[in-house]
Design an enzyme around this catalytic site. Structure first.
Site, PDB file in Angstrom:
ATOM      1  N   PHE A  20     -52.473  28.221  33.431  1.00  0.00           N
ATOM      2  CA  PHE A  20     -51.892  28.981  32.329  1.00  0.00           C
ATOM      3  C   PHE A  20     -50.387  28.726  32.303  1.00  0.00           C
ATOM      4  CE2 PHE A  20     -53.240  32.350  29.436  1.00  0.00           C
ATOM      5  CZ  PHE A  20     -52.029  32.793  28.943  1.00  0.00           C
ATOM      6  N   ASP A  56     -61.429  37.199  38.600  1.00  0.00           N
ATOM      7  CA  ASP A  56     -60.337  38.161  38.416  1.00  0.00           C
ATOM      8  C   ASP A  56     -60.645  39.449  39.171  1.00  0.00           C
ATOM      9  OD1 ASP A  56     -58.907  36.493  36.762  1.00  0.00           O
ATOM     10  OD2 ASP A  56     -59.442  37.541  34.908  1.00  0.00           O
ATOM     11  N   HIS A  60     -55.663  42.525  38.378  1.00  0.00           N
ATOM     12  CA  HIS A  60     -55.090  41.562  37.438  1.00  0.00           C
ATOM     13  C   HIS A  60     -54.748  42.202  36.095  1.00  0.00           C
ATOM     14  CE1 HIS A  60     -54.269  37.856  35.397  1.00  0.00           C
ATOM     15  NE2 HIS A  60     -55.379  37.872  34.690  1.00  0.00           N
ATOM     16  N   GLU A 174     -63.892  32.931  35.327  1.00  0.00           N
ATOM     17  CA  GLU A 174     -63.259  32.110  34.301  1.00  0.00           C
ATOM     18  C   GLU A 174     -63.093  30.679  34.807  1.00  0.00           C
ATOM     19  OE1 GLU A 174     -60.506  35.583  32.222  1.00  0.00           O
ATOM     20  OE2 GLU A 174     -59.760  34.571  34.020  1.00  0.00           O
TER      21      GLU A 174
END
Length: 215
Positions: A20, A56, A60, A174
């Site tokens: 990211f 996650d 988070h 993810e």
């Protein structure tokens, strides 16, 4: 010895692996190398816990949430369903997955890419519509996964789908790679590390063919 097929659904992690924007990339250096007087190679790594396939933690997206080292492992291990919603973004709506919801197991992984971009960042990634997660939870789903870097759009500042996960106590995976996985049911194995204060953990996510003799 079992002949059940395995699918590795984890992207490669290496220097240059996409992260990211602004997140900590994977870096590695050698702290020791095999040489006279040194019998081993030992590396030192730095990375965001969101690099590659990852789980996650509530921490988070919730300042009072549990770190990943305190999260129960059961949601990350067991029967799951892979559902194809390829190129149906930007949000995965209920209509995109409704064809594959009969007798649903408690884990759902959605494939959105024809070919996951494992070597580049995709700012136009597909994400879950919050209402889709709400309805999956109502059917007994406890973990949702996706083959993109986030269950929310990359530019989201409200993280609506993460907030549904928080409110309903679901777990999330993810950055999976589902390119070679047909729609259907599998055994998911994607255990996070026991990082006692971290907001996420890398996982080596795999799918195993179900034993035909299992219930």
């Amino acid at each position: 010895m079992s002949n059940q097929r395995l699918w590795d659904i984890s992207p490669p992690v290496h220097e240059g692996a996409p992260v990211f924007p602004g997140d900590t990339p994977y870096r590695q250096r050698w702290a020791a190398t095999i040489a006279p007087g040194c019998p081993v190679n030992v590396s030192e790594i730095s990375l965001s816990p969101h690099v590659g396939a990852h789980a996650d933690a509530p921490l988070h997206y919730d300042p009072a949430g549990a770190p990943i080292g305190e999260v129960a492992l059961a949601p990350f291990l067991g029967r799951c369903r892979v559902i194809h919603a390829i190129e149906r973004g930007p949000l995965i709506e209920w209509a995109h997955i409704a064809h594959a919801l009969d007798d649903l197991p408690p884990r759902v992984l959605v494939r959105t890419y024809r070919r996951a971009p494992v070597e580049r960042w995709d700012g136009a990634l597909a994400a879950y519509a919050p209402a889709t997660i709400e309805r999956l939870a109502a059917l007994g789903v406890t973990l949702v996964g996706i083959d993109t870097a986030s269950i929310d759009p990359a530019d989201s500042k409200t993280l609506d789908s993460h907030q549904v996960i928080r409110r309903l106590g679901l777990r999330v995976l993810e950055n999976l790679v589902l390119d070679e996985v047909p729609e259907g049911d599998y055994e998911l194995i994607a255990l996070p590390l026991k990082l006692v204060s971290a907001d996420a953990s890398p996982v080596r996510a795999v799918l195993r063919e179900l034993n035909p003799e299992s219930p």
